[in-house]
Design a protein around this motif. Sequence first.
Motif, short mmCIF file in Angstrom:
data_model
loop_
_atom_site.label_atom_id
_atom_site.label_comp_id
_atom_site.label_asym_id
_atom_site.label_seq_id
_atom_site.Cartn_x
_atom_site.Cartn_y
_atom_site.Cartn_z
N ARG A 55 0.83 -1.21 0.00
CA ARG A 55 0.00 0.00 0.00
C ARG A 55 0.86 1.25 0.00
O ARG A 55 0.55 2.23 -0.69
CB ARG A 55 -0.92 -0.01 1.22
N GLU A 109 2.36 1.90 -3.44
CA GLU A 109 1.36 2.43 -4.37
C GLU A 109 1.18 3.94 -4.17
O GLU A 109 0.96 4.69 -5.13
CB GLU A 109 0.03 1.71 -4.15
N LEU A 110 1.29 4.40 -2.91
CA LEU A 110 1.11 5.82 -2.63
C LEU A 110 2.36 6.64 -2.89
O LEU A 110 2.28 7.79 -3.34
CB LEU A 110 0.70 5.99 -1.15
#
Length: 258
Positions: free
Chosen positions: A235, A238-239
């Motif tokens: 996660r 992805e950011l």
Amino acid sequence: MTSTAAAPPPPRAYRRLSVEERRAQLLVAALGLFAHRAPDEVSLDEVAVAAGVSRPLVYRYFPGGRQQLYEAALGSAADELKLCFTEPPVGPPTERVARVLDRYLRFVDEHDTGFSALLRGGSVVETSRTTTIVDGVRRAAAEEILSHLGRIGGAGGRGAGPRLRMMVRSWIAAVEAASLIWLDEGKQPLAAELRGWLVDHLIALLAATAATDEETAAVVRDLLALETPDGPAGRLAELVIPVVAEAAHLLPHAAAAD
């Protein structure tokens, strides 16, 4: 006419507690008070009342008075806090760290005032012995985190080098500081949000250290191989990757092309 009233229950038999049981009872009572009051605000009379015993009995087990009782209670709390960092080596490392932090923040929440008073220092009951107990928790926490990063000391183990060890201990200090700020801010944001941010912080520190330390780079390669796209590392990647892409113009080859 025969009465149908229920007979009163028989009185419970009195059982004398063993020395170990009585001492544990007093420590539980003391910890309950120290959790939500600064240590120097708690009296032995209050501990006696909380435990349902006499003040002389408290002194019998802790002849050194409040100081001895506080150090014993602190040692018991330290053992509990160390257990927060113990996690089986199962699953992706960042998910293990997330579970560790969930337990740690639950402990902070349940011992808010005492935790804050202890780590901020300045208490009249603070001594070199209490400082040693707290430092022992920090070191034990660092060793547990290093173990999840694949660096375990001892016979046959791969001990951590100075850069990696310093990074992990710095992160432990940051977790501690963030916990105190969290208490100051009325336990906001939510504990789950704080835990997620602290896991991200660890990943970011690992990445930054890996850029100039080969040992940490190897740790990061091994860690990423165990991670999943929907886990904390996935996660965060992805950011962050789109944000980092905005810095492409800072790379030497981009400057040369201009």
